[in-house]
Design a protein around this motif. Structure first.
Motif, PDB file in Angstrom:
ATOM      1  N   LEU A  98       0.843  -1.199   0.000  1.00 19.92           N
ATOM      2  CA  LEU A  98       0.000   0.000   0.000  1.00 19.92           C
ATOM      3  C   LEU A  98       0.877   1.247   0.000  1.00 19.92           C
ATOM      4  O   LEU A  98       1.945   1.280   0.609  1.00 19.92           O
ATOM      5  CB  LEU A  98      -0.914   0.015   1.221  1.00 19.92           C
ATOM      6  CG  LEU A  98      -2.175  -0.851   1.160  1.00 19.92           C
ATOM      7  CD1 LEU A  98      -2.943  -0.735   2.477  1.00 19.92           C
ATOM      8  CD2 LEU A  98      -3.072  -0.432  -0.004  1.00 19.92           C
ATOM      9  N   PHE A  99       0.403   2.286  -0.661  1.00 18.91           N
ATOM     10  CA  PHE A  99       1.135   3.549  -0.716  1.00 18.91           C
ATOM     11  C   PHE A  99       0.116   4.681  -0.654  1.00 18.91           C
ATOM     12  O   PHE A  99      -1.035   4.530  -1.060  1.00 18.91           O
ATOM     13  CB  PHE A  99       1.979   3.637  -1.990  1.00 18.91           C
ATOM     14  CG  PHE A  99       1.264   3.192  -3.231  1.00 18.91           C
ATOM     15  CD1 PHE A  99       0.521   4.085  -3.992  1.00 18.91           C
ATOM     16  CD2 PHE A  99       1.317   1.860  -3.633  1.00 18.91           C
ATOM     17  CE1 PHE A  99      -0.153   3.662  -5.136  1.00 18.91           C
ATOM     18  CE2 PHE A  99       0.651   1.429  -4.778  1.00 18.91           C
ATOM     19  CZ  PHE A  99      -0.081   2.332  -5.528  1.00 18.91           C
ATOM     20  N   GLY A 100       0.552   5.846  -0.129  1.00 20.09           N
ATOM     21  CA  GLY A 100      -0.408   6.922   0.092  1.00 20.09           C
ATOM     22  C   GLY A 100       0.108   8.306  -0.209  1.00 20.09           C
ATOM     23  O   GLY A 100      -0.409   9.294   0.325  1.00 20.09           O
ATOM     24  N   HIS A 101       1.101   8.420  -1.088  1.00 21.88           N
ATOM     25  CA  HIS A 101       1.589   9.763  -1.421  1.00 21.88           C
ATOM     26  C   HIS A 101       0.513  10.505  -2.224  1.00 21.88           C
ATOM     27  O   HIS A 101      -0.477   9.928  -2.661  1.00 21.88           O
ATOM     28  CB  HIS A 101       2.906   9.677  -2.208  1.00 21.88           C
ATOM     29  CG  HIS A 101       2.734   9.309  -3.648  1.00 21.88           C
ATOM     30  ND1 HIS A 101       3.379   9.963  -4.673  1.00 21.88           N
ATOM     31  CD2 HIS A 101       1.970   8.355  -4.258  1.00 21.88           C
ATOM     32  CE1 HIS A 101       3.041   9.444  -5.828  1.00 21.88           C
ATOM     33  NE2 HIS A 101       2.192   8.461  -5.618  1.00 21.88           N
ATOM     34  N   LYS A 102       0.724  11.796  -2.423  1.00 21.84           N
ATOM     35  CA  LYS A 102      -0.253  12.589  -3.175  1.00 21.84           C
ATOM     36  C   LYS A 102      -0.029  12.391  -4.668  1.00 21.84           C
ATOM     37  O   LYS A 102       0.612  13.201  -5.341  1.00 21.84           O
ATOM     38  CB  LYS A 102      -0.156  14.062  -2.779  1.00 21.84           C
ATOM     39  CG  LYS A 102      -0.683  14.333  -1.384  1.00 21.84           C
ATOM     40  CD  LYS A 102      -0.709  15.816  -1.057  1.00 21.84           C
ATOM     41  CE  LYS A 102      -1.322  16.062   0.317  1.00 21.84           C
ATOM     42  NZ  LYS A 102      -1.368  17.503   0.663  1.00 21.84           N
ATOM     43  N   GLY A 103      -0.555  11.279  -5.161  1.00 23.46           N
ATOM     44  CA  GLY A 103      -0.411  10.935  -6.560  1.00 23.46           C
ATOM     45  C   GLY A 103      -1.617  10.166  -7.052  1.00 23.46           C
ATOM     46  O   GLY A 103      -2.374   9.589  -6.262  1.00 23.46           O
ATOM     47  N   GLU A 104      -1.797  10.146  -8.362  1.00 24.50           N
ATOM     48  CA  GLU A 104      -2.964   9.481  -8.944  1.00 24.50           C
ATOM     49  C   GLU A 104      -2.938   7.977  -8.702  1.00 24.50           C
ATOM     50  O   GLU A 104      -3.988   7.336  -8.636  1.00 24.50           O
ATOM     51  CB  GLU A 104      -3.040   9.774 -10.445  1.00 24.50           C
ATOM     52  CG  GLU A 104      -4.320   9.346 -11.117  1.00 24.50           C
ATOM     53  CD  GLU A 104      -5.553  10.125 -10.662  1.00 24.50           C
ATOM     54  OE1 GLU A 104      -6.671   9.624 -10.877  1.00 24.50           O
ATOM     55  OE2 GLU A 104      -5.393  11.230 -10.109  1.00 24.50           O
ATOM     56  N   GLU A 121       6.767   1.012   6.297  1.00 24.86           N
ATOM     57  CA  GLU A 121       6.623   2.299   6.969  1.00 24.86           C
ATOM     58  C   GLU A 121       6.778   3.444   5.967  1.00 24.86           C
ATOM     59  O   GLU A 121       7.335   3.283   4.894  1.00 24.86           O
ATOM     60  CB  GLU A 121       7.659   2.432   8.079  1.00 24.86           C
ATOM     61  CG  GLU A 121       7.456   1.449   9.228  1.00 24.86           C
ATOM     62  CD  GLU A 121       8.476   1.650  10.340  1.00 24.86           C
ATOM     63  OE1 GLU A 121       9.277   2.603  10.229  1.00 24.86           O
ATOM     64  OE2 GLU A 121       8.480   0.861  11.294  1.00 24.86           O
ATOM     65  N   GLY A 122       6.263   4.601   6.359  1.00 25.94           N
ATOM     66  CA  GLY A 122       6.368   5.775   5.494  1.00 25.94           C
ATOM     67  C   GLY A 122       5.351   5.784   4.381  1.00 25.94           C
ATOM     68  O   GLY A 122       5.592   6.343   3.307  1.00 25.94           O
ATOM     69  N   ILE A 123       4.188   5.188   4.644  1.00 29.62           N
ATOM     70  CA  ILE A 123       3.177   5.012   3.599  1.00 29.62           C
ATOM     71  C   ILE A 123       2.725   6.339   2.997  1.00 29.62           C
ATOM     72  O   ILE A 123       2.414   6.411   1.806  1.00 29.62           O
ATOM     73  CB  ILE A 123       1.966   4.223   4.168  1.00 29.62           C
ATOM     74  CG1 ILE A 123       1.013   3.819   3.045  1.00 29.62           C
ATOM     75  CG2 ILE A 123       1.235   5.016   5.231  1.00 29.62           C
ATOM     76  CD1 ILE A 123      -0.067   2.859   3.512  1.00 29.62           C
ATOM     77  N   LEU A 124       2.711   7.423   3.793  1.00 24.42           N
ATOM     78  CA  LEU A 124       2.202   8.697   3.298  1.00 24.42           C
ATOM     79  C   LEU A 124       3.115   9.330   2.245  1.00 24.42           C
ATOM     80  O   LEU A 124       2.668  10.186   1.488  1.00 24.42           O
ATOM     81  CB  LEU A 124       2.003   9.681   4.458  1.00 24.42           C
ATOM     82  CG  LEU A 124       0.996   9.271   5.529  1.00 24.42           C
ATOM     83  CD1 LEU A 124       0.795  10.406   6.518  1.00 24.42           C
ATOM     84  CD2 LEU A 124      -0.335   8.873   4.914  1.00 24.42           C
ATOM     85  N   ASN A 125       4.357   8.910   2.203  1.00 19.78           N
ATOM     86  CA  ASN A 125       5.291   9.446   1.212  1.00 19.78           C
ATOM     87  C   ASN A 125       5.659   8.419   0.150  1.00 19.78           C
ATOM     88  O   ASN A 125       6.464   8.714  -0.742  1.00 19.78           O
ATOM     89  CB  ASN A 125       6.570   9.927   1.906  1.00 19.78           C
ATOM     90  CG  ASN A 125       6.318  11.108   2.822  1.00 19.78           C
ATOM     91  OD1 ASN A 125       5.646  12.055   2.441  1.00 19.78           O
ATOM     92  ND2 ASN A 125       6.836  11.043   4.035  1.00 19.78           N
ATOM     93  N   ALA A 126       5.073   7.242   0.238  1.00 19.76           N
ATOM     94  CA  ALA A 126       5.439   6.156  -0.670  1.00 19.76           C
ATOM     95  C   ALA A 126       4.558   6.152  -1.919  1.00 19.76           C
ATOM     96  O   ALA A 126       3.369   6.470  -1.863  1.00 19.76           O
ATOM     97  CB  ALA A 126       5.311   4.815   0.047  1.00 19.76           C
ATOM     98  N   SER A 127       5.164   5.764  -3.043  1.00 23.93           N
ATOM     99  CA  SER A 127       4.449   5.657  -4.315  1.00 23.93           C
ATOM    100  C   SER A 127       4.468   4.214  -4.792  1.00 23.93           C
ATOM    101  O   SER A 127       5.137   3.351  -4.209  1.00 23.93           O
ATOM    102  CB  SER A 127       5.115   6.539  -5.365  1.00 23.93           C
ATOM    103  OG  SER A 127       6.391   5.998  -5.711  1.00 23.93           O
TER     104      SER A 127
END
Length: 402
Positions: A184-190, A237-243
């Motif tokens: 899972l990843f949650g960066h601000k991307g499409e 870890e770091g899901i909010l910045n991961a793509s």
């Protein structure tokens, strides 16, 4: 001598007339390689010009990050191309602005219909009862690619990955000792948006309701997002910045068991040392997983003085014997896709089934704003916020756009 002179004048006149009838079509496309078009698409353009000697295709390619703005600037400046590929998520905005032509009549006369294309891809070009593009290429998020060796070591049945409960149980078994269960990843991307959407769609939820109002606060959507929130404990870890690209690296180095990606991932995996396979998304028990469509449509701009010639080019590019040779994703023409997948992808029948079931992202003239709100919502979800409250707040923002 006079006869010769007269003949020469006549020849010149005919030549001038022929030149006057020659048409140059300006075609804009997303830049696929450093040199612009892929070699296969350039070959198709050349083939079209050979088959249609009175029409010249002038190609301009633009890198994706600046492509939409370049198109908007060209439209506003009265210098739009005749034809362009449009990301599915751009169609509604260009249609709402009156920038692209309704192709319903031309498609009907040519016998092109939804039946010949993947339904969700065709639907991505339909806005306010008009048809503002023809599907060109497609893919679907998400397939669940998995490391077979890691699943075998943990005693996980790959078939279990297709259900919500099965994936969560598998993720728990696959996490530990420097290994992670799910990518899972949650960066601000499409890519964050389309994967989360696939879980929402698979649970019967919607991003936008049929009347255009926000559907993310509905019970099915909230339930799916709550599920993702629980699943996140088994991600790196770091899901909010991961793509998705970050997850690919972990998958390729053998530390990630399940990665969420479109079928486009296969060529990369084939060159790796990973013993891999995939399953078609994830849904509650008894439901068919519904992926999120990605891809491009071919559109004719309203300002074009050569709409009939432009249509001829589009019709050529989506033809069964051409479409499979010119795409970098999967042909949108279903007959061409069948041939393409059999030649280029593992488990082509499974991919076809997932494409048939996939849904487009919401058709909205405000799609980019909607997606930005979704990105922030999914970041809140992965941060542990109350899902219902976060969804309510997001819907308030989305509904204010209209």
């Amino acid at each position: 001598m006079k006869h010769f002179a007269l003949a020469a004048v006549s020849t010149l006149a005919l030549s001038a007339m022929a030149q006057a009838e020659d048409i140059t079509l300006r075609f804009w496309d997303n830049q696929q390689t450093e040199s612009g078009l892929s070699q296969y698409q350039q070959a198709a353009v050349d083939r079209f010009m050979e088959e249609n000697p009175g029409i010249t295709i002038e190609v301009t390619t633009v890198p994706y990050p600046e492509y939409q703005q370049r198109l908007l600037t060209a439209v506003q400046g009265g210098n739009a191309p005749d034809i362009a590929t449009l990301d599915q998520i751009w169609v509604a905005a260009f249609a709402e602005a009156g920038a692209v032509a309704d192709l319903s009549g031309m498609a009907g006369a040519a016998g092109l219909s939804r039946d010949g294309f993947f339904g969700g891809a065709w639907d991505s070009a339909v806005y306010n009862d008009g048809l503002y593009g023809i599907p060109f290429n497609v893919d679907v998020w998400q397939f669940s690619f998995y490391n077979k060796d890691l699943l075998d070591a943990a005693g996980v049945d790959p078939a279990s990955l297709t259900t919500f409960d099965g994936l969560k149980d598998a993720a728990a078994k696959l996490t530990g000792n420097g290994k992670f269960g799910v990518g899972l990843f949650g960066h601000k991307g499409e890519d964050t948006v389309v994967v989360a959407n696939s879980f929402i769609f698979s649970n019967g939820g919607k991003v936008l309701n049929d009347d255009g109002s926000c559907g993310l606060a509905g019970p099915e959507a909230v339930e799916a997002m709550s599920y993702l929130q629980e699943l996140a404990q088994y991600a790196p870890e770091g899901i909010l910045n991961a793509s998705s690209g970050d997850m690919r690296e972990l998958f390729l180095n053998g530390s990630l068991a399940v990665e969420f990606w479109p079928a486009l991932e296969q060529p990369t995996l084939k060159t790796s040392n990973i013993n891999w396979d995939f399953a078609n998304g994830t849904a509650p028990e008894g439901r068919t997983p519904v992926g999120t469509f990605g891809g491009w449509n071919l559109a004719v701009f309203e300002s074009s003085a050569h709409k009939e010639a432009a249509w001829k080019f589009i019709e050529f590019m989506v033809r069964e014997d051409v479409n499979g040779d010119v795409v970098d994703l999967i042909p949108a023409n279903k007959a061409a896709a069948t041939t393409f997948l059999a030649a280029n992808r593992e488990k082509p029948e499974a991919i076809m089934a997932h494409l048939e079931a996939a849904s487009p992202r919401p058709l909205s003239a405000h799609y980019l704003e909607v997606a930005d709100i979704q990105m922030r919502l999914y970041q809140d979800v992965y941060s542990g916020a109350d899902v219902q409250q976060a969804a309510d707040a997001a819907c308030k923002e989305i509904d204010a756009l209209n």
